[in-house]
Write an enzyme that holds these catalytic residues in place. Structure first.
Site, PDB file in Angstrom:
ATOM      1  N   SER A  79      -6.195  32.062 -22.732  1.00 24.56           N
ATOM      2  CA  SER A  79      -5.719  32.630 -23.995  1.00 24.56           C
ATOM      3  C   SER A  79      -4.200  32.626 -24.086  1.00 24.56           C
ATOM      4  CB  SER A  79      -6.184  34.081 -24.107  1.00 24.56           C
ATOM      5  OG  SER A  79      -7.567  34.164 -24.011  1.00 24.56           O
ATOM      6  N   HIS A 124      -7.753  25.339 -26.292  1.00 21.48           N
ATOM      7  CA  HIS A 124      -8.069  26.765 -26.499  1.00 21.48           C
ATOM      8  C   HIS A 124      -9.091  26.952 -27.619  1.00 21.48           C
ATOM      9  CE1 HIS A 124      -6.521  30.997 -27.730  1.00 21.48           C
ATOM     10  NE2 HIS A 124      -7.517  31.083 -26.874  1.00 21.48           N
ATOM     11  N   ASN A 178      -2.962  33.629 -30.998  1.00 25.00           N
ATOM     12  CA  ASN A 178      -2.871  34.861 -30.215  1.00 25.00           C
ATOM     13  C   ASN A 178      -1.527  35.561 -30.350  1.00 25.00           C
ATOM     14  OD1 ASN A 178      -5.467  35.111 -29.429  1.00 25.00           O
ATOM     15  ND2 ASN A 178      -5.209  34.105 -27.451  1.00 25.00           N
ATOM     16  N   GLU A 194      -6.992  25.014 -30.375  1.00 30.32           N
ATOM     17  CA  GLU A 194      -5.566  24.696 -30.243  1.00 30.32           C
ATOM     18  C   GLU A 194      -5.411  23.732 -29.065  1.00 30.32           C
ATOM     19  OE1 GLU A 194      -3.477  28.847 -31.783  1.00 30.32           O
ATOM     20  OE2 GLU A 194      -4.184  28.748 -29.736  1.00 30.32           O
TER      21      GLU A 194
END
Ligand code: NAD
Length: 285
Positions: free
Chosen positions: A121, A142, A193, A154
């Protein structure tokens, strides 16, 4: 570069089991491995139940479901999965040292052409790549939770990653029917994130300051910002344990007190209340 047909998903937890099932459903041969027998067992029963549901709802035929099942193996045997892999997607615990050791091991086990991706993450792949002899083939790929449903991935281009690797992984993302966003530079939290961190930090601050109840904060964010889930509902889904580990890693690096997990996170983490996966987090399940 060799065609990518075999994927090894390392980790059968919240993310890994769904990434594995989704990849098998998209036509890849998938080995999903884990240290934990119970994680593998749960992943297997989730997959069987999910495939059965798709057949019942006439989203696929029984033959299609059986084909997907025949391409998907949940096994503790990392050697056999990694030995065949064209691509590894690592989804194990969010701890840098453990990931570095794991990538060094993958480097030994995988064919020379294999690409090694981390689903981390927050940890950028340049912190991991030098644990292998193939840094140009190590990158962040990701996924989002739940991986069977969420459209985005991502793909992060660290300074060590070759253009060939990026092109191959963007092509895999397309075969996975995901919307891939290329993040051109490494940055903590990539794109999504960074927003998630900012929102959850603010939500925990408001809760810790007793400005508003968690139900109130979730209702405000859902209805005022149009988010499908409030920040506490989302933390329960993604895992309070993950959030605690991520914030502690960050705090160890920055030594900035504002990066420390807030009391709302620490209290629940210390009571093993991780959210949906343990039946209790901010809410009860
Ligand atoms: N939970 C989320 O919403 C989310 C979203 C995107 C990315 N991620 C990332 O995905 C990764 C996994 O997160 P998760 O939420 O699925 O965690 P999880 O705790 O649910 O699952 C991790 C699994 O990895 C296994 N594991 C741990 N060490 C291992 C090792 N050395 N070898 C093999 N298996 C090992 C554990 O037994 C566990 O089953 C983390 O890097 C996390 O940052 C999580």
């Amino acid at each position: 570069m060799k065609d990518i047909n075999h994927i090894c998903v390392a980790g059968a937890g919240a993310m890994g089991h769904q990434i594995a099932l989704h990849a098998a459903a998209c036509g890849f041969h998938v080995h999903c491995t884990d240290l934990s027998a119970s994680a593998l067992e749960q992943a297997g029963s989730f997959s069987r139940a999910w495939l059965e549901k798709q057949v019942q709802k006439q989203r696929m035929t029984r033959t299609q479901a059986e084909d997907i099942s025949s391409r998907l193996v949940f096994t503790p045997d990392l050697e056999s999965g990694a030995g065949k892999a064209d691509l590894v997607i690592e989804a194990i615990v969010e701890k840098l040292e453990i990931k570095r050791e794991f990538f060094a091991r993958l480097d030994e086990l995988c064919p020379a052409h294999a690409i090694l991706a981390t689903n981390s993450s927050y940890i950028v792949s340049s912190k991991i790549a030098d644990a292998t002899r193939r840094p140009e083939k190590v990158l962040n790929l990701h996924f989002f939770n739940p991986a069977l449903v969420m459209k985005l991935v991502e793909v992060v281009k660290g300074p060590h990653v070759s253009d060939e690797t990026i092109a191959a992984v963007m092509a895999v993302a397309e075969r996975l029917k995901k919307k891939a966003v290329l993040v051109e530079k490494e940055i903590y939290g990539f794109v999504v994130n960074r927003f998630f961190s900012a929102i959850t930090k603010e939500a925990c601050y408001l809760l810790d300051q007793e400005v508003c109840s968690m139900e109130g904060i979730d209702t405000a964010v859902r209805n005022g910002l149009g988010h499908p889930l409030g920040p506490f509902e989302l933390l329960d889904l993604t895992g309070i344990d993950l959030q605690y580990l991520v914030l502690m890693e960050r705090y160890r690096e920055t030594r900035d007190a504002s990066d420390r997990p807030s009391p709302a996170i620490v209290e629940r983490y210390s009571r093993n209340e991780y959210g949906r996966k343990t039946g209790k987090g901010f809410y009860d399940y």
